[in-house]
Design a protein around this motif. Sequence first.
Motif, PDB file in Angstrom:
ATOM      1  N   TYR A  50      48.733 -51.912 -37.048  1.00  0.00           N
ATOM      2  CA  TYR A  50      47.878 -50.939 -37.648  1.00  0.00           C
ATOM      3  C   TYR A  50      48.646 -49.620 -38.224  1.00  0.00           C
ATOM      4  CZ  TYR A  50      48.313 -47.576 -33.648  1.00  0.00           C
ATOM      5  OH  TYR A  50      48.859 -46.811 -32.795  1.00  0.00           O
ATOM      6  N   ALA A  51      47.876 -49.108 -39.040  1.00  0.00           N
ATOM      7  CA  ALA A  51      48.375 -47.665 -39.769  1.00  0.00           C
ATOM      8  C   ALA A  51      47.266 -46.616 -39.807  1.00  0.00           C
ATOM      9  CB  ALA A  51      48.945 -48.227 -41.242  1.00  0.00           C
ATOM     10  N   VAL A  52      47.909 -45.530 -39.296  1.00  0.00           N
ATOM     11  CA  VAL A  52      46.988 -44.294 -39.267  1.00  0.00           C
ATOM     12  C   VAL A  52      47.022 -43.881 -40.638  1.00  0.00           C
ATOM     13  CG1 VAL A  52      46.541 -42.278 -38.132  1.00  0.00           C
ATOM     14  CG2 VAL A  52      47.457 -44.085 -36.958  1.00  0.00           C
ATOM     15  N   SER A  53      47.957 -43.737 -41.123  1.00  0.00           N
ATOM     16  CA  SER A  53      48.067 -43.072 -42.567  1.00  0.00           C
ATOM     17  C   SER A  53      48.964 -44.134 -43.425  1.00  0.00           C
ATOM     18  CB  SER A  53      48.811 -41.669 -42.488  1.00  0.00           C
ATOM     19  OG  SER A  53      50.350 -41.772 -42.184  1.00  0.00           O
ATOM     20  N   GLY A  54      48.668 -44.124 -44.724  1.00  0.00           N
ATOM     21  CA  GLY A  54      49.368 -44.926 -45.568  1.00  0.00           C
ATOM     22  C   GLY A  54      48.725 -46.534 -45.539  1.00  0.00           C
ATOM     23  N   GLY A  55      49.452 -47.407 -45.863  1.00  0.00           N
ATOM     24  CA  GLY A  55      48.888 -48.897 -45.924  1.00  0.00           C
ATOM     25  C   GLY A  55      49.553 -49.908 -45.175  1.00  0.00           C
ATOM     26  N   ILE A  56      49.253 -50.689 -44.859  1.00  0.00           N
ATOM     27  CA  ILE A  56      49.709 -51.883 -44.226  1.00  0.00           C
ATOM     28  C   ILE A  56      49.493 -53.315 -44.694  1.00  0.00           C
ATOM     29  CG2 ILE A  56      48.305 -52.334 -42.165  1.00  0.00           C
ATOM     30  CD1 ILE A  56      50.679 -52.627 -40.474  1.00  0.00           C
ATOM     31  N   GLU A  57      50.343 -53.899 -45.254  1.00  0.00           N
ATOM     32  CA  GLU A  57      50.049 -55.248 -45.718  1.00  0.00           C
ATOM     33  C   GLU A  57      51.347 -56.297 -45.425  1.00  0.00           C
ATOM     34  OE1 GLU A  57      49.324 -55.239 -50.139  1.00  0.00           O
ATOM     35  OE2 GLU A  57      47.910 -53.580 -49.863  1.00  0.00           O
ATOM     36  N   ARG A  58      50.874 -57.508 -45.368  1.00  0.00           N
ATOM     37  CA  ARG A  58      52.098 -58.567 -44.904  1.00  0.00           C
ATOM     38  C   ARG A  58      51.237 -59.883 -45.676  1.00  0.00           C
ATOM     39  NH1 ARG A  58      54.057 -58.945 -39.249  1.00  0.00           N
ATOM     40  NH2 ARG A  58      54.328 -56.977 -39.565  1.00  0.00           N
ATOM     41  N   GLU A  59      52.114 -60.739 -46.158  1.00  0.00           N
ATOM     42  CA  GLU A  59      51.636 -61.807 -46.841  1.00  0.00           C
ATOM     43  C   GLU A  59      51.262 -62.756 -45.573  1.00  0.00           C
ATOM     44  OE1 GLU A  59      53.566 -65.660 -49.289  1.00  0.00           O
ATOM     45  OE2 GLU A  59      54.289 -63.782 -49.350  1.00  0.00           O
ATOM     46  N   GLY A  60      49.751 -63.488 -46.005  1.00  0.00           N
ATOM     47  CA  GLY A  60      49.475 -64.370 -44.813  1.00  0.00           C
ATOM     48  C   GLY A  60      48.514 -63.550 -43.785  1.00  0.00           C
ATOM     49  N   TYR A  61      48.318 -62.418 -44.089  1.00  0.00           N
ATOM     50  CA  TYR A  61      47.481 -61.424 -43.151  1.00  0.00           C
ATOM     51  C   TYR A  61      46.176 -60.845 -43.852  1.00  0.00           C
ATOM     52  CZ  TYR A  61      51.180 -62.745 -39.647  1.00  0.00           C
ATOM     53  OH  TYR A  61      51.853 -63.418 -38.760  1.00  0.00           O
ATOM     54  N   LYS A  62      45.386 -60.445 -43.209  1.00  0.00           N
ATOM     55  CA  LYS A  62      44.284 -59.828 -43.911  1.00  0.00           C
ATOM     56  C   LYS A  62      44.352 -58.323 -43.377  1.00  0.00           C
ATOM     57  CE  LYS A  62      40.013 -60.676 -42.638  1.00  0.00           C
ATOM     58  NZ  LYS A  62      38.624 -61.087 -42.468  1.00  0.00           N
ATOM     59  N   THR A  63      44.317 -57.400 -44.494  1.00  0.00           N
ATOM     60  CA  THR A  63      44.249 -55.945 -44.283  1.00  0.00           C
ATOM     61  C   THR A  63      42.658 -55.383 -44.375  1.00  0.00           C
ATOM     62  OG1 THR A  63      46.570 -55.976 -44.929  1.00  0.00           O
ATOM     63  CG2 THR A  63      45.316 -53.866 -44.958  1.00  0.00           C
ATOM     64  N   LEU A  64      42.265 -54.769 -43.352  1.00  0.00           N
ATOM     65  CA  LEU A  64      41.145 -53.979 -43.243  1.00  0.00           C
ATOM     66  C   LEU A  64      41.105 -52.513 -43.179  1.00  0.00           C
ATOM     67  CD1 LEU A  64      38.821 -56.281 -41.265  1.00  0.00           C
ATOM     68  CD2 LEU A  64      38.792 -56.233 -43.618  1.00  0.00           C
ATOM     69  N   THR A  65      40.417 -51.704 -43.692  1.00  0.00           N
ATOM     70  CA  THR A  65      40.307 -50.319 -43.416  1.00  0.00           C
ATOM     71  C   THR A  65      39.024 -50.170 -42.701  1.00  0.00           C
ATOM     72  OG1 THR A  65      41.312 -49.957 -45.692  1.00  0.00           O
ATOM     73  CG2 THR A  65      40.117 -48.234 -44.574  1.00  0.00           C
ATOM     74  N   ILE A  66      39.125 -49.471 -41.528  1.00  0.00           N
ATOM     75  CA  ILE A  66      38.192 -49.196 -40.459  1.00  0.00           C
ATOM     76  C   ILE A  66      38.067 -47.729 -40.129  1.00  0.00           C
ATOM     77  CG2 ILE A  66      38.163 -51.473 -39.640  1.00  0.00           C
ATOM     78  CD1 ILE A  66      39.709 -50.499 -37.121  1.00  0.00           C
ATOM     79  N   GLU A  67      37.088 -47.214 -39.624  1.00  0.00           N
ATOM     80  CA  GLU A  67      36.862 -45.898 -39.115  1.00  0.00           C
ATOM     81  C   GLU A  67      37.257 -45.759 -37.912  1.00  0.00           C
ATOM     82  OE1 GLU A  67      35.663 -43.367 -41.087  1.00  0.00           O
ATOM     83  OE2 GLU A  67      35.383 -44.789 -42.744  1.00  0.00           O
ATOM     84  N   ASP A  68      37.978 -44.592 -37.558  1.00  0.00           N
ATOM     85  CA  ASP A  68      38.394 -44.410 -36.174  1.00  0.00           C
ATOM     86  C   ASP A  68      37.442 -44.540 -34.933  1.00  0.00           C
ATOM     87  OD1 ASP A  68      41.006 -43.776 -37.220  1.00  0.00           O
ATOM     88  OD2 ASP A  68      40.569 -41.341 -37.268  1.00  0.00           O
ATOM     89  N   ASN A  69      35.948 -44.465 -35.360  1.00  0.00           N
ATOM     90  CA  ASN A  69      35.085 -44.433 -34.303  1.00  0.00           C
ATOM     91  C   ASN A  69      34.679 -46.038 -34.121  1.00  0.00           C
ATOM     92  OD1 ASN A  69      33.848 -45.373 -36.455  1.00  0.00           O
ATOM     93  ND2 ASN A  69      31.997 -43.840 -36.217  1.00  0.00           N
ATOM     94  N   GLN A  70      35.483 -46.927 -34.576  1.00  0.00           N
ATOM     95  CA  GLN A  70      35.399 -48.414 -34.436  1.00  0.00           C
ATOM     96  C   GLN A  70      36.369 -48.995 -33.436  1.00  0.00           C
ATOM     97  OE1 GLN A  70      35.119 -49.446 -38.786  1.00  0.00           O
ATOM     98  NE2 GLN A  70      33.882 -50.914 -38.079  1.00  0.00           N
ATOM     99  N   VAL A  71      37.391 -48.040 -32.954  1.00  0.00           N
ATOM    100  CA  VAL A  71      38.458 -48.516 -31.995  1.00  0.00           C
ATOM    101  C   VAL A  71      37.895 -47.744 -30.786  1.00  0.00           C
ATOM    102  CG1 VAL A  71      39.882 -49.120 -33.847  1.00  0.00           C
ATOM    103  CG2 VAL A  71      39.982 -46.707 -32.911  1.00  0.00           C
ATOM    104  N   PRO A  72      38.433 -48.450 -29.773  1.00  0.00           N
ATOM    105  CA  PRO A  72      38.391 -47.688 -28.242  1.00  0.00           C
ATOM    106  C   PRO A  72      39.099 -46.576 -28.234  1.00  0.00           C
ATOM    107  CG  PRO A  72      38.831 -50.003 -28.006  1.00  0.00           C
ATOM    108  CD  PRO A  72      38.844 -49.509 -29.606  1.00  0.00           C
ATOM    109  N   ASP A  73      38.910 -45.598 -27.202  1.00  0.00           N
ATOM    110  CA  ASP A  73      39.797 -44.465 -27.058  1.00  0.00           C
ATOM    111  C   ASP A  73      41.434 -44.884 -26.813  1.00  0.00           C
ATOM    112  OD1 ASP A  73      37.611 -42.872 -27.753  1.00  0.00           O
ATOM    113  OD2 ASP A  73      37.094 -42.631 -25.700  1.00  0.00           O
ATOM    114  N   SER A  74      41.418 -45.784 -26.051  1.00  0.00           N
ATOM    115  CA  SER A  74      42.753 -46.042 -25.453  1.00  0.00           C
ATOM    116  C   SER A  74      43.531 -47.172 -26.455  1.00  0.00           C
ATOM    117  CB  SER A  74      42.647 -46.788 -23.960  1.00  0.00           C
ATOM    118  OG  SER A  74      41.980 -47.969 -24.289  1.00  0.00           O
ATOM    119  N   PHE A  75      43.141 -47.463 -27.706  1.00  0.00           N
ATOM    120  CA  PHE A  75      43.529 -48.195 -28.573  1.00  0.00           C
ATOM    121  C   PHE A  75      45.099 -48.140 -28.861  1.00  0.00           C
ATOM    122  CE2 PHE A  75      44.583 -49.582 -32.931  1.00  0.00           C
ATOM    123  CZ  PHE A  75      44.408 -50.682 -33.120  1.00  0.00           C
ATOM    124  N   ARG A  76      45.382 -46.699 -29.265  1.00  0.00           N
ATOM    125  CA  ARG A  76      46.669 -46.263 -29.784  1.00  0.00           C
ATOM    126  C   ARG A  76      47.721 -46.273 -28.478  1.00  0.00           C
ATOM    127  NH1 ARG A  76      45.893 -41.350 -33.836  1.00  0.00           N
ATOM    128  NH2 ARG A  76      44.289 -42.501 -35.154  1.00  0.00           N
TER     129      ARG A  76
END
Length: 136
Positions: A14-40
Amino acid sequence: MQILLNQNNEIIAYAVSGGIEREGYKTLTIEDNQVPDSFRESFKPRYFLYKDEEVKLNANYEEEKTELPQVPPVEFPTSDEALRHMFSSMQVQIVQGNKMVTQLTQQNANLSQQIVQLTQEVENLKGGNDDETTIS
């Protein structure tokens, strides 16, 4: 936040700022409220899933087992005789090394002497003579 998903919708990065991409993988942009508090704090690749537009713990998660390379056993001489043999062998190597250094020093001295002689001969030739065979 951007998340990187594998084919099983497991979050591998995951990336908090900027972007993250890799061939063969799917990149999604989500909101911070979609992740649990302990995610990071507890993030590990494949520990979380992205399902129904929500980040959840992966019930099928298993720790990756990393095998460390095996170091071959080193056998050290244990007998006094083996140690004496090793020591005498090392002494022979030192004597041979010293002989080589002495020979190289002598060769270096000989070469230096030849350079001095050649320089003197060149100077004598530059000085000229009556035959007009001066080198300039």
